[in-house]
Design a protein around this motif. Structure first.
Motif, short mmCIF file in Angstrom:
data_model
loop_
_atom_site.label_atom_id
_atom_site.label_comp_id
_atom_site.label_asym_id
_atom_site.label_seq_id
_atom_site.Cartn_x
_atom_site.Cartn_y
_atom_site.Cartn_z
N TYR A 55 -7.27 37.77 -24.49
CA TYR A 55 -5.88 37.37 -24.69
C TYR A 55 -4.93 38.57 -24.59
CZ TYR A 55 -7.47 32.81 -26.33
OH TYR A 55 -8.03 31.56 -26.41
N SER A 56 -5.42 39.78 -24.93
CA SER A 56 -4.56 40.96 -24.85
C SER A 56 -4.16 41.28 -23.41
CB SER A 56 -5.27 42.17 -25.47
OG SER A 56 -6.32 42.63 -24.63
N LEU A 57 -4.89 40.71 -22.47
CA LEU A 57 -4.60 40.92 -21.05
C LEU A 57 -3.88 39.73 -20.44
CD1 LEU A 57 -8.08 42.43 -20.08
CD2 LEU A 57 -5.97 43.69 -20.54
N THR A 58 -3.36 38.86 -21.30
CA THR A 58 -2.69 37.65 -20.83
C THR A 58 -1.34 37.48 -21.51
OG1 THR A 58 -3.64 36.21 -22.55
CG2 THR A 58 -4.93 36.52 -20.54
N ASP A 59 -0.55 36.59 -20.97
CA ASP A 59 0.68 36.13 -21.62
C ASP A 59 0.34 34.81 -22.28
OD1 ASP A 59 3.20 35.50 -22.45
OD2 ASP A 59 4.01 35.11 -20.45
N TYR A 60 0.19 34.84 -23.59
CA TYR A 60 -0.33 33.67 -24.32
C TYR A 60 0.58 33.38 -25.50
CZ TYR A 60 -3.65 30.74 -26.91
OH TYR A 60 -4.25 29.72 -27.58
N SER A 61 1.12 32.18 -25.55
CA SER A 61 2.06 31.80 -26.60
C SER A 61 1.49 30.77 -27.57
CB SER A 61 3.33 31.24 -25.97
OG SER A 61 3.04 30.03 -25.28
N ILE A 62 0.19 30.52 -27.54
CA ILE A 62 -0.49 29.52 -28.37
C ILE A 62 -0.18 28.11 -27.91
CG2 ILE A 62 -0.87 28.60 -30.70
CD1 ILE A 62 -0.12 31.24 -31.87
N LEU A 63 1.07 27.85 -27.59
CA LEU A 63 1.48 26.49 -27.22
C LEU A 63 1.20 26.18 -25.76
CD1 LEU A 63 4.93 26.46 -29.05
CD2 LEU A 63 2.72 25.63 -29.89
N LEU A 270 2.64 43.21 -36.11
CA LEU A 270 1.65 42.46 -35.34
C LEU A 270 1.68 40.98 -35.74
CD1 LEU A 270 -2.02 43.63 -34.75
CD2 LEU A 270 -1.52 41.26 -35.28
N TYR A 271 1.76 40.73 -37.03
CA TYR A 271 1.83 39.34 -37.53
C TYR A 271 3.09 38.64 -37.01
CZ TYR A 271 2.91 35.60 -40.83
OH TYR A 271 3.26 34.40 -41.39
N LYS A 272 4.21 39.34 -37.05
CA LYS A 272 5.45 38.72 -36.60
C LYS A 272 5.39 38.40 -35.11
CE LYS A 272 9.37 40.37 -38.06
NZ LYS A 272 10.47 41.31 -38.38
N LYS A 273 4.81 39.29 -34.32
CA LYS A 273 4.70 39.04 -32.88
C LYS A 273 3.83 37.82 -32.60
CE LYS A 273 7.05 42.00 -30.38
NZ LYS A 273 8.04 41.54 -29.37
N GLY A 274 2.73 37.70 -33.35
CA GLY A 274 1.80 36.62 -33.08
C GLY A 274 2.21 35.28 -33.65
N PHE A 275 2.72 35.27 -34.90
CA PHE A 275 2.93 34.00 -35.59
C PHE A 275 4.40 33.66 -35.82
CE2 PHE A 275 -1.31 35.47 -36.74
CZ PHE A 275 -2.07 34.35 -36.44
N PHE A 277 6.95 34.96 -33.40
CA PHE A 277 7.49 34.88 -32.04
C PHE A 277 6.51 34.24 -31.06
CE2 PHE A 277 9.44 39.01 -33.67
CZ PHE A 277 10.56 38.36 -34.14
N PHE A 278 5.33 33.87 -31.54
CA PHE A 278 4.31 33.21 -30.72
C PHE A 278 3.93 34.00 -29.48
CE2 PHE A 278 6.45 29.75 -33.01
CZ PHE A 278 5.37 29.23 -33.69
N GLN A 279 3.92 35.32 -29.58
CA GLN A 279 3.45 36.17 -28.50
C GLN A 279 2.03 36.64 -28.84
OE1 GLN A 279 6.30 39.31 -27.75
NE2 GLN A 279 8.04 37.92 -27.85
N MET A 280 1.11 35.70 -28.78
CA MET A 280 -0.25 35.99 -29.22
C MET A 280 -0.97 36.98 -28.31
SD MET A 280 -2.30 35.51 -31.66
CE MET A 280 -1.52 34.15 -32.52
#
Length: 316
Positions: A55-63, A270-275, A277-280
């Motif tokens: 996932y670190s090599l992708t653009d992944y927004s969970i949704l 890191l938490y804010k970016k992932g959960f 802003f949904f930039q997982m």
């Protein structure tokens, strides 16, 4: 002659195979007992790590499904994200302030408790309790109230005529209130130091006293060198733990990292970016940078240990 040799080789191979076969039941039993740990390692550790690396090599927004972007997330961290560098600065300041102070305080308390006082077990328990409770949300909330503008600390200072600021709302002092909370959780390091002090033979101090060595000389010439493996262990563990600190900064800053990003710890960002802003994908890349950072500083401590960690057998 050659035929006989081949037959002997076949016989030895068959015998070896039978011996190996006789061990298989024991291997199966061992694997049965190891299965919970192996399943946990694969499912809960290695699997998520591999997924995070992808996932670190992708653009992944969970949704939505992840899309491959290569190293773009890593490049963006250092090139276009100023808050990433801010979070690194805050975390470095936190680690390099809290870890030394915490270890020095833990060692000082351990030296005090090592004097053979009565009720030692009670004191050890009382001093260890903060380590059990300090990482909880409730304690972080209590700490925020205590260091607030109308908190207990300011009320005590006002009683003696000192007008103190709102510690957690002032960008100059907010991070140091979290540092104090970390230092307050010195119990685990103190217990380990105390165990190490108990292993130092009293004869060392008696012999040095005969030679005229004072308490300060004994501390630096006997206590510190003999205790250096314990200091090394506590130092490594505290560095790893401090880099991953999250709960205190999240609760005390209400999840914002404020005021003015003064408590924006790396894990919080890191938490804010992932959960938030949904930039997982970006958050996964940040997680791997954190792994590398912890590995780098741990490596430095291990390399430096050759010059200051001493073992009883003379090894380093």
């Amino acid at each position: 002659m050659d035929i006989q040799y081949v037959e002997n080789v076949k016989a030895v191979a068959a015998k070896t195979k039978r011996k190996r076969g006789s061990l298989y039941p024991h291997n199966r039993i061992a694997l049965l007992f190891l299965a919970p740990w192996l399943i946990g390692l694969i499912v809960l550790t290695l699997g998520p790590m591999a997924a995070s690396l992808y996932y670190s090599l992708t653009d992944y927004s969970i949704l939505s499904a992840p899309s491959w972007v290569g190293l773009d997330n890593y490049i963006a961290m250092f090139a276009t994200d100023p808050l990433f560098l801010v979070s690194l600065k805050v975390t470095f300041l936190y680690v390099f302030t809290s870890v030394p102070v915490k270890l020095i305080f833990a060692l000082a308390v351990a030296l005090w408790l090592n004097k053979g006082m009565r009720g030692l077990g009670i004191y050890r328990t009382v001093y260890y309790i903060p380590s059990l409770l300090g990482g909880s949300v409730a304690i972080a909330m209590l700490w925020r109230k205590m260091f607030g503008g109308d908190g207990l600390l300011n009320q005590l200072l006002l009683y003696v005529g000192i007008q103190a600021p709102d510690w957690v709302a002032n960008p100059k002092y907010a991070l140091y209130s979290i540092v104090l909370l970390s230092v307050w959780q010195f119990g685990s390091s103190m217990i380990i130091f105390l165990a190490g002090l108990k292993q130092i033979p009293a004869e060392y101090y008696e012999a040095s006293s005969v030679d005229g060595a004072g308490k300060v000389r004994q501390f630096f010439s006997i206590t510190v060198p003999v205790l250096s493996p314990v200091i090394f262990f506590n130092l490594v563990m505290q560095i790893i733990t401090s880099f991953q600190s999250f709960t205190q900064a999240f609760v005390i800053s209400n999840g914002t990292g404020g005021p003015i990003n003064s408590t924006l710890m790396y894990s919080l960002y890191l938490y804010k970016k992932g959960f938030a802003f949904f930039q997982m994908g970006y958050a996964s890349a940040m997680a791997w940078v954190l792994v590398l950072l912890i590995g780098f500083f741990t490596f430095l401590v291990f390399r430096s240990s050759k010059s200051w960690v001493h073992y009883e057998d003379g090894g380093k």
